[in-house]
Design a protein around this motif. Sequence first.
Motif, PDB file in Angstrom:
ATOM      1  N   GLU A  70       0.718   4.067  -2.799  1.00  0.00           N
ATOM      2  CA  GLU A  70       0.359   5.433  -2.417  1.00  0.00           C
ATOM      3  C   GLU A  70       1.467   6.430  -2.733  1.00  0.00           C
ATOM      4  OE1 GLU A  70      -2.484   6.735  -0.859  1.00  0.00           O
ATOM      5  OE2 GLU A  70      -3.439   4.829  -1.299  1.00  0.00           O
ATOM      6  N   SER A  92      -6.430   2.068  -5.246  1.00  0.00           N
ATOM      7  CA  SER A  92      -5.381   3.096  -5.260  1.00  0.00           C
ATOM      8  C   SER A  92      -4.485   2.941  -6.478  1.00  0.00           C
ATOM      9  CB  SER A  92      -4.533   2.998  -3.990  1.00  0.00           C
ATOM     10  OG  SER A  92      -5.269   3.330  -2.869  1.00  0.00           O
ATOM     11  N   ILE A  96      -5.990  -1.317  -2.063  1.00  0.00           N
ATOM     12  CA  ILE A  96      -4.734  -1.210  -2.815  1.00  0.00           C
ATOM     13  C   ILE A  96      -5.015  -1.241  -4.311  1.00  0.00           C
ATOM     14  CG2 ILE A  96      -2.590  -2.429  -3.380  1.00  0.00           C
ATOM     15  CD1 ILE A  96      -2.480  -3.235  -0.407  1.00  0.00           C
ATOM     16  N   TYR A 131      -8.299  -4.241   2.733  1.00  0.00           N
ATOM     17  CA  TYR A 131      -7.086  -3.497   2.411  1.00  0.00           C
ATOM     18  C   TYR A 131      -6.580  -3.876   1.022  1.00  0.00           C
ATOM     19  CZ  TYR A 131      -3.523  -0.410   4.248  1.00  0.00           C
ATOM     20  OH  TYR A 131      -2.725   0.672   4.471  1.00  0.00           O
ATOM     21  N   SER A 186       0.819  -1.204   0.000  1.00  0.00           N
ATOM     22  CA  SER A 186       0.000   0.000   0.000  1.00  0.00           C
ATOM     23  C   SER A 186       0.859   1.263   0.000  1.00  0.00           C
ATOM     24  CB  SER A 186      -0.911   0.002   1.226  1.00  0.00           C
ATOM     25  OG  SER A 186      -1.533   1.240   1.377  1.00  0.00           O
TER      26      SER A 186
END
Length: 196
Positions: A21, A133, A130, A126, A17
């Motif tokens: 990010e 994102s 990911i 999560y 992640s």
Amino acid sequence: MAYFPPFKLFFLLIALSLLVESGFNIRRVNRLEESMELYDKMEMENNSLGNGQQGDEIGKQATAAFLGKAKKANVWINKHLSIVLLIVVLLLCGPLYLFFRYCPNIPDMRFSEFFVSMIYFTDMWYLYSIVASFFCMNYYYESVFPLLTIIPLKQLSGYSYWQTIWRAILALGIFIAVYLGILIAFFLFSIISAAR
């Protein structure tokens, strides 16, 4: 758990992640820097407000102090994301466990078993986050992914969907009340320290 331990997957997903990010995504957008720029923009807007009365000046100072501390907290959270997420999951497990400990599927569930299950649920949403994102989806879409934990929570507990939803909402309400209490205390502390 025999094939992939939940905590190993948890830390692996956090590392992935942070990579996504920080710019390893389709648009090569560094979302961590964007959040810092947002705090800078808010601070500039707060400083550009016109001069007013003494009370307004104290409010501006308190807001500036709060924004500065919030920015530092954001940096600290990004550096220690795995620890922060583990603590949040652990704190959320408390109220959830109160409502799900005597469930039909596992009537004598222990807190440690429930906590490990919640780590798996966290890994699930999560992973979805990911992927979102990576494709630079809007944050609004990502906020829906935690709601998907209702499905495995229903499967774990054996309650119907409606029973699972109202129990999860009550537990989340307790968690949010505690969280808001901490934020209000933090903001009041900022106001008191700025007034001195």
